[in-house]
Design an enzyme around this catalytic site. Structure first.
Site, mmCIF file in Angstrom:
data_model
loop_
_atom_site.group_PDB
_atom_site.id
_atom_site.type_symbol
_atom_site.label_atom_id
_atom_site.label_comp_id
_atom_site.label_asym_id
_atom_site.label_seq_id
_atom_site.Cartn_x
_atom_site.Cartn_y
_atom_site.Cartn_z
ATOM 1 N N CYS A 2 90.497 -3.951 -77.602
ATOM 2 C CA CYS A 2 91.252 -2.799 -77.763
ATOM 3 C C CYS A 2 90.558 -1.927 -78.671
ATOM 4 C CB CYS A 2 92.622 -3.008 -78.214
ATOM 5 S SG CYS A 2 93.744 -4.126 -77.278
ATOM 6 N N ARG A 27 85.718 -1.490 -75.279
ATOM 7 C CA ARG A 27 86.460 -2.737 -75.952
ATOM 8 C C ARG A 27 87.667 -3.099 -75.242
ATOM 9 N NH1 ARG A 27 85.195 -2.848 -81.200
ATOM 10 N NH2 ARG A 27 87.276 -3.748 -81.809
ATOM 11 N N TRP A 73 92.876 -3.862 -73.920
ATOM 12 C CA TRP A 73 92.692 -5.164 -73.327
ATOM 13 C C TRP A 73 93.924 -6.135 -73.565
ATOM 14 C CZ3 TRP A 73 91.644 -10.430 -74.428
ATOM 15 C CH2 TRP A 73 91.006 -11.106 -73.368
ATOM 16 N N ASN A 99 95.090 -2.586 -82.833
ATOM 17 C CA ASN A 99 94.353 -3.629 -82.198
ATOM 18 C C ASN A 99 94.308 -4.827 -83.295
ATOM 19 O OD1 ASN A 99 90.602 -3.907 -82.623
ATOM 20 N ND2 ASN A 99 92.016 -5.091 -81.286
ATOM 21 N N GLY A 100 94.765 -6.146 -82.537
ATOM 22 C CA GLY A 100 95.174 -7.385 -83.181
ATOM 23 C C GLY A 100 96.094 -7.971 -82.551
ATOM 24 N N GLU A 467 71.667 -18.240 -69.807
ATOM 25 C CA GLU A 467 72.011 -16.845 -70.055
ATOM 26 C C GLU A 467 71.742 -16.173 -68.731
ATOM 27 O OE1 GLU A 467 73.115 -14.936 -71.920
ATOM 28 O OE2 GLU A 467 72.398 -13.045 -71.247
ATOM 29 N N LYS A 471 74.893 -14.083 -67.181
ATOM 30 C CA LYS A 471 74.429 -12.650 -66.660
ATOM 31 C C LYS A 471 74.936 -12.525 -65.254
ATOM 32 C CE LYS A 471 74.059 -10.906 -69.308
ATOM 33 N NZ LYS A 471 74.139 -11.083 -70.819
ATOM 34 N N GLU A 474 79.006 -12.999 -64.958
ATOM 35 C CA GLU A 474 80.047 -11.895 -65.523
ATOM 36 C C GLU A 474 80.085 -10.701 -64.820
ATOM 37 O OE1 GLU A 474 79.280 -10.545 -69.721
ATOM 38 O OE2 GLU A 474 77.222 -10.752 -69.228
ATOM 39 N N HIS A 490 71.481 -35.794 -62.793
ATOM 40 C CA HIS A 490 72.663 -36.591 -63.151
ATOM 41 C C HIS A 490 74.088 -36.348 -62.776
ATOM 42 C CE1 HIS A 490 70.017 -38.868 -65.923
ATOM 43 N NE2 HIS A 490 69.282 -37.450 -66.173
ATOM 44 N N LYS A 585 83.763 -5.622 -74.303
ATOM 45 C CA LYS A 585 82.281 -5.937 -75.056
ATOM 46 C C LYS A 585 82.390 -6.361 -76.293
ATOM 47 C CE LYS A 585 77.869 -4.559 -75.601
ATOM 48 N NZ LYS A 585 76.971 -5.254 -74.659
HETATM 49 C C1 AGP Z 1 77.290 -10.935 -72.948
HETATM 50 O O1 AGP Z 1 76.939 -10.272 -71.586
HETATM 51 C C2 AGP Z 1 78.508 -11.137 -73.004
HETATM 52 N N1 AGP Z 1 79.329 -9.758 -72.720
HETATM 53 C C3 AGP Z 1 79.037 -11.853 -74.142
HETATM 54 O O2 AGP Z 1 78.978 -13.075 -73.838
HETATM 55 C C4 AGP Z 1 78.685 -11.509 -75.645
HETATM 56 O O3 AGP Z 1 77.533 -11.828 -75.887
HETATM 57 C C5 AGP Z 1 79.853 -12.445 -76.510
HETATM 58 O O4 AGP Z 1 81.066 -12.030 -76.355
HETATM 59 C C6 AGP Z 1 79.411 -12.097 -78.150
HETATM 60 O O5 AGP Z 1 79.262 -10.957 -78.390
HETATM 61 P P1 AGP Z 1 78.580 -10.194 -79.919
HETATM 62 O O6 AGP Z 1 77.116 -10.684 -79.791
HETATM 63 O O7 AGP Z 1 78.942 -9.000 -79.968
HETATM 64 O O8 AGP Z 1 79.084 -11.288 -80.841
#
Ligand code: AGP
Length: 590
Positions: A2, A27, A73, A99-100, A467, A471, A474, A490, A585
């Site tokens: 949020c 956020r 969120w 927020n929290g 990674e 990518k 997500e 395996h 984010k």
């Molecule tokens: C990355 O594409 C993601 N959105 C997510 O995994 C992100 O890297 C993760 O939440 C960690 O965020 P930070 O680097 O701000 O701690």
């Protein structure tokens, strides 16, 4: 998660707040709302992304010089207008954004419901009724007394039509910064909320609150009530960073910024890197802690520390550090976090600090929580990353971590001249990769036409494969898994069929190249389709050929490729590339 923001001054407050919410939308973006005071409190809220609801939140109906806003969120309560913030007390004279998470909200609500009328399912609403309960004549006192009854985390803004010249703000484990402006003051979850109007910020620390009017800011301790002298942070970021500059999405703009963000990381003062390397040399145990993409950067770095510096450094999922690591006063824990606000990573750092460990952090966001309690801070200086999918900040984290490995190796007397020189020239190779964007887009169109993918790599490109899968997942919502090529046989290999395609990262190093080629044969032998992303030429049908580097530097070369693939597949599928569903984010909840 949020985003929250507020303004009090002489300007049209709801417009500043709406502008700020647009910047904070990364956020959380399932609903948003604003409360403004003009004689009385007026509230507008709606579900959906902020651009879609601009018309429904008619700002001309929110006059006044004081306002607060929230972009959500969802955690407690579904995505509905009722659950969107701001929330009001029974009399409609007090409004709150939060927020929290209030962890004891159920008990509090049970008690408060005897006298108060609740209109949402959120944890936040208990707070505004608690403030109402404590309100005699002084909003500041009422907020502080209410906060003493709650457990949990918060960044919150409170306004009242009884005291329309002030916003009471408070913070515990959720970020909050005050922006000092001419003719008015701002507050936001991060500086982007007010960067267009203020470059001077006061970051609040945990257990602090502030009373903000149009021409004054007073920060105090929630625990002692004493006034605090706070440093003012001068922000150098330019607002341009938050614009798309002709690109259709932030993600593609940010992918293309990598030559410049890698350069920024290469230019970080050597003294900053040296200080952390020295702390690493002193420590008996070293952990790198991160989440998601940042965790993958830690995992790549684990190979560098082992192969270049000969040091065992353990990369840990930050949400598991407490369960897994052995932490004491001879341990160094380095958090790696773009936002500096990821709950799991901050918790890992806090846990380690309590155990007596030294704490370092590699971080991008200025003034973020992580920068405020680590002993060693390396700012990666990648500029603002808006797209939820991390791209430029990943290769920037890699650059910082690589430099740390080199520095540690130097301290240990290792000869690392060749690899160090090669890193100095990595930019040209990254540019070459970005220059074949059209070819990569072509492969994204032709190869990515099923719904399941395996990404495989070996050694330092095992995290590359992880990674790449993250990518793709997500932002396209397709199923993908990343793993070492050796692990495939395996179990996972049994999944290979016409609906499961494989992408393989093939380095130039002869040994691992040969092993990878044999793993690729195992997939082909089961009629699996394989796209090979290869350094140098390879005699197969589906190939993207890339420039050679030593294997240790190959993650820098592979990264732009899988980022571009994920991007173009998402565009082809019509996904909301910068704001994928269900994500945010900064993940500021457990
Ligand atoms: C990355 O594409 C993601 N959105 C997510 O995994 C992100 O890297 C993760 O939440 C960690 O965020 P930070 O680097 O701000 O701690």
């Amino acid at each position: 998660m949020c985003g929250i923001t507020g303004y009090v001054g002489t300007g049209r407050a709801s417009r500043y707040v709406f502008e700020g919410l647009k910047k904070l939308e990364y956020r959380g973006y399932d609903s948003c709302g604003i409360a403004a005071i003009d004689g009385r409190i007026r509230v507008k809220k709606a579900t959906g992304m902020i651009d879609e609801i601009e018309e429904r939140i008619n700002l001309s109906e929110l006059p006044g010089c004081i306002a607060i806003g929230h972009t959500r969120w969802a955690t407690h309560g579904g995505v509905t207008v009722e659950n969107a913030h701001p929330h009001l007390d029974c009399s409609g004279t007090i409004a709150i954004v939060h927020n929290g998470i209030i962890s004891n909200y159920k008990e509090l609500r049970k008690e408060l419901e005897k006298k108060h009328r609740f209109t949402s399912d959120t944890d936040t609403e208990v707070l505004v009724h608690l403030i109402e309960e404590n309100y005699k004549q002084n909003l500041e006192e009422a907020v502080i007394n209410a906060l003493k009854k709650i457990n949990g985390t918060y960044a919150l803004l409170v306004i009242s039509s009884e005291e329309p010249d002030r916003i009471i703000v408070a913070r515990k484990e959720s970020p909050l910064l005050i922006g000092l402006g001419d003719g008015g003051n701002f507050v936001g979850s991060d500086v982007s909320a007010f960067l267009a109007h203020s470059r001077k910020a006061i970051p609040l620390d945990d257990d602090e609150y502030a009373v903000i009017t149009g021409n004054s800011v007073e920060v105090k301790s929630i625990i002692t009530g004493k006034k605090l002298d706070k440093d003012i942070l001068e922000i150098e970021l330019t607002e341009k960073a938050a614009m798309k500059e002709g690109y259709p999405y932030f993600m593609i703009k940010e992918i293309h910024e990598q030559p410049s963000t890698i350069t920024s990381a290469q230019n970080i003062y050597p003294e900053e890197i040296h200080a952390v390397a020295e702390a690493m040399q002193k420590a008996e145990k070293i952990y790198l802690a991160g989440a998601g993409t940042s965790l993958h950067a830690c995992e790549v770095a684990e190979y560098w520390f082992s192969k270049i510096a000969g040091e065992l450094v353990v990369a840990v999922d930050s949400s598991e550090l407490e369960n897994r690591a052995v932490v004491d006063n001879k341990t160094l824990v380095i958090g790696v976090t773009q936002s500096g606000e990821t709950y799991d990573t901050l918790s890992a750092m806090r846990f380690a600090k309590k155990k007596g460990a030294e704490i370092g952090v590699i971080v991008n966001v200025i003034g973020s929580t992580a920068t405020r309690f680590a002993e060693y801070v390396i700012m990666q200086s990648s500029g603002m990353e808006v797209s939820v999918a991390a791209t430029k900040t990943y290769t920037s984290q890699l650059s910082v971590l690589f430099r740390l490995a080199i520095e540690l190796a130097k301290l240990e007397g290792k000869d690392i001249k060749v690899i160090e020189e090669e890193f100095d020239s990595i930019l040209d190779k990254v540019r070459q990769v970005l220059s074949i964007e059209e070819e990569i887009k072509g492969k994204a169109d032709s190869f990515f036409n099923v719904s399941n993918y395996l990404f495989i790599g070996k050694g330092i490109n095992t995290p590359t494969a992880e990674e790449a899968a993250l990518k793709l997942k997500e932002i396209t919502y397709l199923h993908a898994e990343g793993m070492s090529a050796g692990l495939l046989k395996h179990g996972t290999i049994s999944l290979i069929d016409e609906n499961m395609a494989t992408v393989a990262f093939l380095p130039s190093d002869i040994e691992n190249r040969a092993k990878m080629l044999s793993n690729i044969q195992e997939v082909s032998a089961r009629d699996g389709r394989v796209l090979i992303i290869s350094q140098g030429k390879v005699d197969e049908d589906e190939v993207i050929s890339l420039p050679d580097t030593s294997e240790l530097l190959s993650p820098f070369i592979f990264s732009p490729v899988f980022q571009l693939i994920a991007y173009y597949v998402a565009v082809k599928l019509g996904r909301n590339v910068d704001k994928p569903r269900a994500l945010a984010k900064s993940v500021t909840v457990e």
